[in-house]
Design a protein around this motif. Structure first.
Motif, PDB file in Angstrom:
ATOM      1  N   ILE A   3       0.821   9.551 -26.774  1.00 43.20           N
ATOM      2  CA  ILE A   3       0.206   9.758 -25.462  1.00 43.20           C
ATOM      3  C   ILE A   3       1.053   9.103 -24.376  1.00 43.20           C
ATOM      4  O   ILE A   3       1.231   9.666 -23.280  1.00 43.20           O
ATOM      5  N   LEU A   4       1.611   7.923 -24.678  1.00 43.95           N
ATOM      6  CA  LEU A   4       2.471   7.237 -23.717  1.00 43.95           C
ATOM      7  C   LEU A   4       3.716   8.063 -23.425  1.00 43.95           C
ATOM      8  O   LEU A   4       4.129   8.188 -22.256  1.00 43.95           O
ATOM      9  N   VAL A   5       4.330   8.627 -24.456  1.00 44.42           N
ATOM     10  CA  VAL A   5       5.534   9.431 -24.271  1.00 44.42           C
ATOM     11  C   VAL A   5       5.241  10.664 -23.429  1.00 44.42           C
ATOM     12  O   VAL A   5       5.967  10.982 -22.470  1.00 44.42           O
ATOM     13  N   ILE A   6       4.166  11.368 -23.776  1.00 45.47           N
ATOM     14  CA  ILE A   6       3.823  12.599 -23.062  1.00 45.47           C
ATOM     15  C   ILE A   6       3.472  12.312 -21.607  1.00 45.47           C
ATOM     16  O   ILE A   6       3.944  12.992 -20.685  1.00 45.47           O
ATOM     17  N   SER A   7       2.640  11.302 -21.370  1.00 44.22           N
ATOM     18  CA  SER A   7       2.228  10.981 -20.004  1.00 44.22           C
ATOM     19  C   SER A   7       3.417  10.494 -19.174  1.00 44.22           C
ATOM     20  O   SER A   7       3.560  10.858 -17.998  1.00 44.22           O
ATOM     21  N   LEU A  13       8.523  14.013 -14.581  1.00 46.98           N
ATOM     22  CA  LEU A  13       8.750  15.366 -14.076  1.00 46.98           C
ATOM     23  C   LEU A  13       8.131  15.542 -12.698  1.00 46.98           C
ATOM     24  O   LEU A  13       8.767  16.058 -11.771  1.00 46.98           O
ATOM     25  N   ILE A  14       6.889  15.106 -12.561  1.00 44.32           N
ATOM     26  CA  ILE A  14       6.202  15.231 -11.275  1.00 44.32           C
ATOM     27  C   ILE A  14       6.905  14.409 -10.198  1.00 44.32           C
ATOM     28  O   ILE A  14       7.099  14.867  -9.065  1.00 44.32           O
ATOM     29  N   ALA A  15       7.326  13.196 -10.541  1.00 48.48           N
ATOM     30  CA  ALA A  15       8.010  12.338  -9.576  1.00 48.48           C
ATOM     31  C   ALA A  15       9.314  12.975  -9.108  1.00 48.48           C
ATOM     32  O   ALA A  15       9.640  12.959  -7.913  1.00 48.48           O
ATOM     33  N   GLY A  16      10.064  13.549 -10.057  1.00 53.48           N
ATOM     34  CA  GLY A  16      11.311  14.194  -9.694  1.00 53.48           C
ATOM     35  C   GLY A  16      11.105  15.395  -8.800  1.00 53.48           C
ATOM     36  O   GLY A  16      11.838  15.596  -7.821  1.00 53.48           O
ATOM     37  N   LEU A  17      10.097  16.201  -9.115  1.00 56.21           N
ATOM     38  CA  LEU A  17       9.812  17.388  -8.297  1.00 56.21           C
ATOM     39  C   LEU A  17       9.322  16.997  -6.911  1.00 56.21           C
ATOM     40  O   LEU A  17       9.687  17.631  -5.911  1.00 56.21           O
ATOM     41  N   LEU A  18       8.494  15.964  -6.823  1.00 60.35           N
ATOM     42  CA  LEU A  18       8.007  15.512  -5.515  1.00 60.35           C
ATOM     43  C   LEU A  18       9.156  14.956  -4.675  1.00 60.35           C
ATOM     44  O   LEU A  18       9.227  15.201  -3.460  1.00 60.35           O
ATOM     45  N   THR A  49      21.259  11.238 -23.298  1.00 62.66           N
ATOM     46  CA  THR A  49      19.874  11.263 -23.764  1.00 62.66           C
ATOM     47  C   THR A  49      19.733  12.074 -25.045  1.00 62.66           C
ATOM     48  O   THR A  49      19.095  11.641 -26.012  1.00 62.66           O
ATOM     49  N   VAL A  50      20.344  13.251 -25.058  1.00 59.75           N
ATOM     50  CA  VAL A  50      20.248  14.133 -26.233  1.00 59.75           C
ATOM     51  C   VAL A  50      20.922  13.490 -27.442  1.00 59.75           C
ATOM     52  O   VAL A  50      20.384  13.528 -28.564  1.00 59.75           O
ATOM     53  N   LEU A 181      14.769   8.682 -21.129  1.00 54.37           N
ATOM     54  CA  LEU A 181      14.156   9.998 -20.970  1.00 54.37           C
ATOM     55  C   LEU A 181      13.516  10.138 -19.591  1.00 54.37           C
ATOM     56  O   LEU A 181      13.671  11.176 -18.926  1.00 54.37           O
ATOM     57  N   ILE A 182      12.821   9.118 -19.155  1.00 51.66           N
ATOM     58  CA  ILE A 182      12.171   9.156 -17.837  1.00 51.66           C
ATOM     59  C   ILE A 182      13.206   9.292 -16.722  1.00 51.66           C
ATOM     60  O   ILE A 182      13.047  10.112 -15.804  1.00 51.66           O
ATOM     61  N   ILE A 183      14.280   8.518 -16.797  1.00 50.86           N
ATOM     62  CA  ILE A 183      15.327   8.584 -15.770  1.00 50.86           C
ATOM     63  C   ILE A 183      15.982   9.958 -15.750  1.00 50.86           C
ATOM     64  O   ILE A 183      16.241  10.535 -14.679  1.00 50.86           O
TER      65      ILE A 183
END
Length: 270
Positions: A3-7, A13-18, A49-50, A181-183
């Motif tokens: 759940i932590l990974v998915i959230s 993703l949302i932060a980057g798009l915003l 990352t990959v 991954l987040i970055i």
């Protein structure tokens, strides 16, 4: 942890798009950044990352494979003990085969649940100790060497099985992967084209889902006896059924010194 990974991935993703939607236009005065500059900036980060995810996934999968092989090898060794007992006197044979059945039950019922938390159980040790006690009275028997060799194999494989119950990927490495991954996702989202970017958003969303899924799989596989992808006590449960069936078929009626969960039903005589 999944759940932590998915959230975290979704928030990234949302932060980057915003950031791409509201901050980039102000920074660049409404002009898209050069495509080559974006590629040069983001491609190494995405490649890193990959590669990290692939390397850690291989390591976790190797631990899972060792856990599965150890559980099967332990079951085969226990089967050899039960079969070798056919060559010893009846009283000792019954004791050895009964101990083998109880050991298998204790592993499948008691120890398997404990291994979900990286721990073992003392219940199987009761029956392995009793096996060695019986073996001492058979030192002059022709089957002694076979029994001892099979028991040593069983002990080694049990130790390996217990060792693999603990995570092979350090917690620090897992958190490093999550931060990376987040970055990566946030950076890709921030550098999307400002106009006609619907396809880019869909592609980035799919990439985010795939990367998050890989990290979830790593976390799940790294715990071989817990989670969605786990090693089940199928092999040793099958050996328990076979040994119990053979014991009952040869003896007719025999009261095992343990219950279905492998725990003692009565105090053993000294």
């Amino acid at each position: 942890m999944a759940i932590l990974v998915i959230s975290s991935s979704l928030l990234a993703l949302i932060a980057g798009l915003l950031f791409n939607r509201f901050a980039v236009p102000r920074i660049l005065s409404g002009e898209d950044p050069p495509a080559m500059a974006i590629k040069e900036l983001i491609s190494p980060l995405l490649s890193l990352t990959v590669l990290l995810l692939a390397f850690v996934l291989v390591s976790a999968a190797g631990s899972y494979g060792k856990a599965e092989e150890a559980s099967r090898a332990e079951a085969r060794a226990l089967d050899q003990i039960s079969e070798a007992a056919e060559y010893v006197p009846v009283s000792d044979r019954l004791q050895i085969q009964a101990d083998a059945v109880c050991y298998a039950r204790a592993v499948a019922s008691e120890e398997w649940d404990s291994m979900q938390y990286g721990k073992g159980s003392s219940v199987p040790s009761i029956w392995s100790s009793d096996l060695r006690r019986v073996f001492k009275s058979l030192e002059e028997d022709s089957a002694f060497s076979m029994l001892v060799a099979a028991d040593v194999k069983r002990s080694d494989e049990r130790e390996e099985r217990l060792t693999q119950s603990t995570a092979s990927v350090p917690v620090l490495v897992f958190w490093f992967l999550l931060v990376t991954l987040i970055i990566t996702i946030s950076s890709l989202g921030a550098c999307l084209p400002l106009k006609k970017n619907r396809g880019h958003v869909v592609a980035l969303s799919v990439l985010t889902a795939l990367l998050a899924a890989i990290l979830c799989i790593i976390q799940d596989v790294d715990q071989p006896y817990n989670g969605l992808i786990k090693v089940n006590p199928t092999a040793i449960s099958e050996i328990e059924r076979q040994a119990h069936r053979d014991l009952m078929r040869a003896q007719g009626s025999y009261t095992l010194p343990c219950g279905e969960n492998g725990k003692e039903l009565r105090e053993k005589a000294n």
